[in-house]
Design a protein around this motif. Structure first.
Motif, PDB file in Angstrom:
ATOM      1  N   GLY A 185       0.813  -1.197   0.000  1.00 45.88           N
ATOM      2  CA  GLY A 185       0.000   0.000   0.000  1.00 45.88           C
ATOM      3  C   GLY A 185       0.853   1.256   0.000  1.00 45.88           C
ATOM      4  N   LYS A 186       0.188   2.396  -0.036  1.00 49.06           N
ATOM      5  CA  LYS A 186       0.893   3.679  -0.128  1.00 49.06           C
ATOM      6  C   LYS A 186       1.714   3.983   1.113  1.00 49.06           C
ATOM      7  CE  LYS A 186      -0.987   7.149  -2.150  1.00 49.06           C
ATOM      8  NZ  LYS A 186      -1.859   8.274  -2.556  1.00 49.06           N
ATOM      9  N   GLU A 187       1.321   3.413   2.247  1.00 48.91           N
ATOM     10  CA  GLU A 187       2.034   3.682   3.495  1.00 48.91           C
ATOM     11  C   GLU A 187       2.879   2.491   3.948  1.00 48.91           C
ATOM     12  OE1 GLU A 187      -0.875   4.922   6.309  1.00 48.91           O
ATOM     13  OE2 GLU A 187      -1.529   6.649   5.140  1.00 48.91           O
ATOM     14  N   ASP A 188       3.069   1.517   3.060  1.00 46.91           N
ATOM     15  CA  ASP A 188       3.816   0.314   3.407  1.00 46.91           C
ATOM     16  C   ASP A 188       5.227   0.378   2.829  1.00 46.91           C
ATOM     17  OD1 ASP A 188       1.482  -0.737   4.642  1.00 46.91           O
ATOM     18  OD2 ASP A 188       0.740  -1.328   2.665  1.00 46.91           O
ATOM     19  N   LEU A 189       5.907  -0.745   2.877  1.00 46.11           N
ATOM     20  CA  LEU A 189       7.253  -0.852   2.320  1.00 46.11           C
ATOM     21  C   LEU A 189       7.239  -0.468   0.837  1.00 46.11           C
ATOM     22  CD1 LEU A 189      10.022  -2.015   3.446  1.00 46.11           C
ATOM     23  CD2 LEU A 189       9.478  -4.046   2.106  1.00 46.11           C
ATOM     24  N   PRO A 190       8.182   0.364   0.384  1.00 47.13           N
ATOM     25  CA  PRO A 190       8.202   0.767  -1.028  1.00 47.13           C
ATOM     26  C   PRO A 190       8.393  -0.426  -1.964  1.00 47.13           C
ATOM     27  CG  PRO A 190       9.636   2.179   0.294  1.00 47.13           C
ATOM     28  CD  PRO A 190       9.228   1.040   1.165  1.00 47.13           C
ATOM     29  N   VAL A 191       7.888  -0.291  -3.178  1.00 42.12           N
ATOM     30  CA  VAL A 191       8.018  -1.354  -4.172  1.00 42.12           C
ATOM     31  C   VAL A 191       9.477  -1.731  -4.399  1.00 42.12           C
ATOM     32  CG1 VAL A 191       7.757  -1.866  -6.638  1.00 42.12           C
ATOM     33  CG2 VAL A 191       5.839  -0.886  -5.360  1.00 42.12           C
ATOM     34  N   ALA A 192      10.347  -0.744  -4.488  1.00 42.67           N
ATOM     35  CA  ALA A 192      11.766  -1.016  -4.756  1.00 42.67           C
ATOM     36  C   ALA A 192      12.395  -1.877  -3.663  1.00 42.67           C
ATOM     37  CB  ALA A 192      12.540   0.297  -4.904  1.00 42.67           C
ATOM     38  N   GLU A 193      12.029  -1.630  -2.402  1.00 44.36           N
ATOM     39  CA  GLU A 193      12.571  -2.424  -1.299  1.00 44.36           C
ATOM     40  C   GLU A 193      11.978  -3.834  -1.310  1.00 44.36           C
ATOM     41  OE1 GLU A 193      14.694  -3.603   2.084  1.00 44.36           O
ATOM     42  OE2 GLU A 193      15.017  -2.044   0.585  1.00 44.36           O
ATOM     43  N   ALA A 194      10.685  -3.927  -1.639  1.00 47.11           N
ATOM     44  CA  ALA A 194      10.073  -5.250  -1.747  1.00 47.11           C
ATOM     45  C   ALA A 194      10.754  -6.060  -2.848  1.00 47.11           C
ATOM     46  CB  ALA A 194       8.582  -5.106  -2.038  1.00 47.11           C
ATOM     47  N   ARG A 195      11.060  -5.413  -3.951  1.00 49.26           N
ATOM     48  CA  ARG A 195      11.740  -6.098  -5.048  1.00 49.26           C
ATOM     49  C   ARG A 195      13.142  -6.561  -4.628  1.00 49.26           C
ATOM     50  NH1 ARG A 195       9.607  -8.588  -8.531  1.00 49.26           N
ATOM     51  NH2 ARG A 195       8.502  -6.904  -9.594  1.00 49.26           N
TER      52      ARG A 195
END
Length: 211
Positions: free
Chosen positions: A77-87
Motif C-alpha cells: 500500500g501507499k504507506e507500506d514498504l516501497p516497491v523497490a525495497e520489496a523487489r
C-alpha cells in the motif's frame, strides 16, 4: 508474467475457497489488526486453497510473510514498504503490486519495477479504512490517457466498490482488470462467473474495435 484480470481480496481462507471454487484464479489476502501468528495461520490456509485450485496468492503488505510462505507475490500500500525495497528483498520472480491513487503514485511504482498497479478507489467502499480520493470513471480516463502518452504500460487494476455492471466502462478506459471484495464475498457462485463474463465480453469488444 501474466496478471489476472480478476483479483479477489479477502481475509478469510473459507471465502477464498468459495471464490476459487467459483472460478477465481488470483487471491489477495488482506489481513488487518491480527497478531503475527494469526496472520501466518490464515496465510498458510489460504495458500493451501490457492494451490489446490491453481490460483495465485498475493499477500497484502507483509513482504516477510510472503517470502517465508513462498507466496506468488505481495501487494504494498501507499504507506507500506516501497516497491523497490520489496523487489530487493523478494527478487525478480515474485509478483509485486502497488497501490496508487495519483499519477505520481503510478510513475513511482513504474520506476521501481512493480508488475501491476491497483488504482482506485473507483467509488466509496467500506472495505478500506483509509480511503483515498474517489477517482470515478473520469479519473481513470485522465490517468490512463496520461500513462499511455508517457509510455507507461503496466497492467492497471481498478479497485473500490466495483460491481459487474461497472466492468465494461472501466475496461473501455484501458484498465487491464478489476479487484473485487464485497461483491464476490456476498455471492461467489453467481458473481465470479458474472464478472468473468463481463470481462471477456468487454475484452473481446475492445479487440474488435481496435482491428
Amino acid at each position: 508474467m501474466k496478471i489476472s484480470q480478476l483479483h479477489y481480496i479477502t481475509a478469510s481462507p473459507e471465502q477464498a475457497e468459495a471464490a476459487c471454487r467459483a472460478g477465481v484464479d488470483w487471491v489477495q489476502l488482506r489481513v488487518k489488526n491480527r497478531n503475527t501468528a494469526d496472520w501466518k495461520a490464515l496465510a498458510l490456509e489460504t495458500l493451501a486453497v490457492c494451490r489446490q485450485y491453481n490460483a495465485r496468492l498475493i499477500i497484502n503488505d507483509n513482504v516477510t510473510l510472503a517470502a517465508e510462505l513462498g507466496a506468488d507475490g505481495v501487494h504494498v500500500g501507499k504507506e507500506d514498504l516501497p516497491v523497490a525495497e520489496a523487489r530487493r528483498r523478494l527478487g525478480d520472480s515474485v509478483i509485486i503490486g502497488g497501490t496508487a491513487n495519483t499519477l505520481d503514485d503510478i510513475r513511482a511504482h513504474h520506476a521501481a519495477g512493480a508488475d501491476y498497479i491497483g488504482l482506485g478507489p473507483y467509488r466509496f467502499t467500506t472495505t478500506k479504512e483509509k480511503l483515498s480520493p474517489i477517482l470515478g470513471l473520469e479519473g481513470y480516463r485522465h490517468l490512463l490517457t496520461t500513462c499511455s502518452s508517457e509510455g507507461i504500460s503496466l497492467p492497471i487494476i481498478a479497485i473500490g466498490g466495483i460491481e459487474v455492471d461497472d466492468v465494461p466502462a472501466l475496461l473501455r478506459e484501458g484498465v487491464h482488470g478489476i479487484a473485487v471484495s464485497g461483491a464476490i464475498t456476498r455471492e461467489p457462485a453467481s458473481q465470479v462467473p458474472a464478472f468473468w463474463q463481463a470481462i471477456q465480453t468487454a475484452t473481446s469488444f475492445s479487440i474488435l474495435e481496435n482491428r
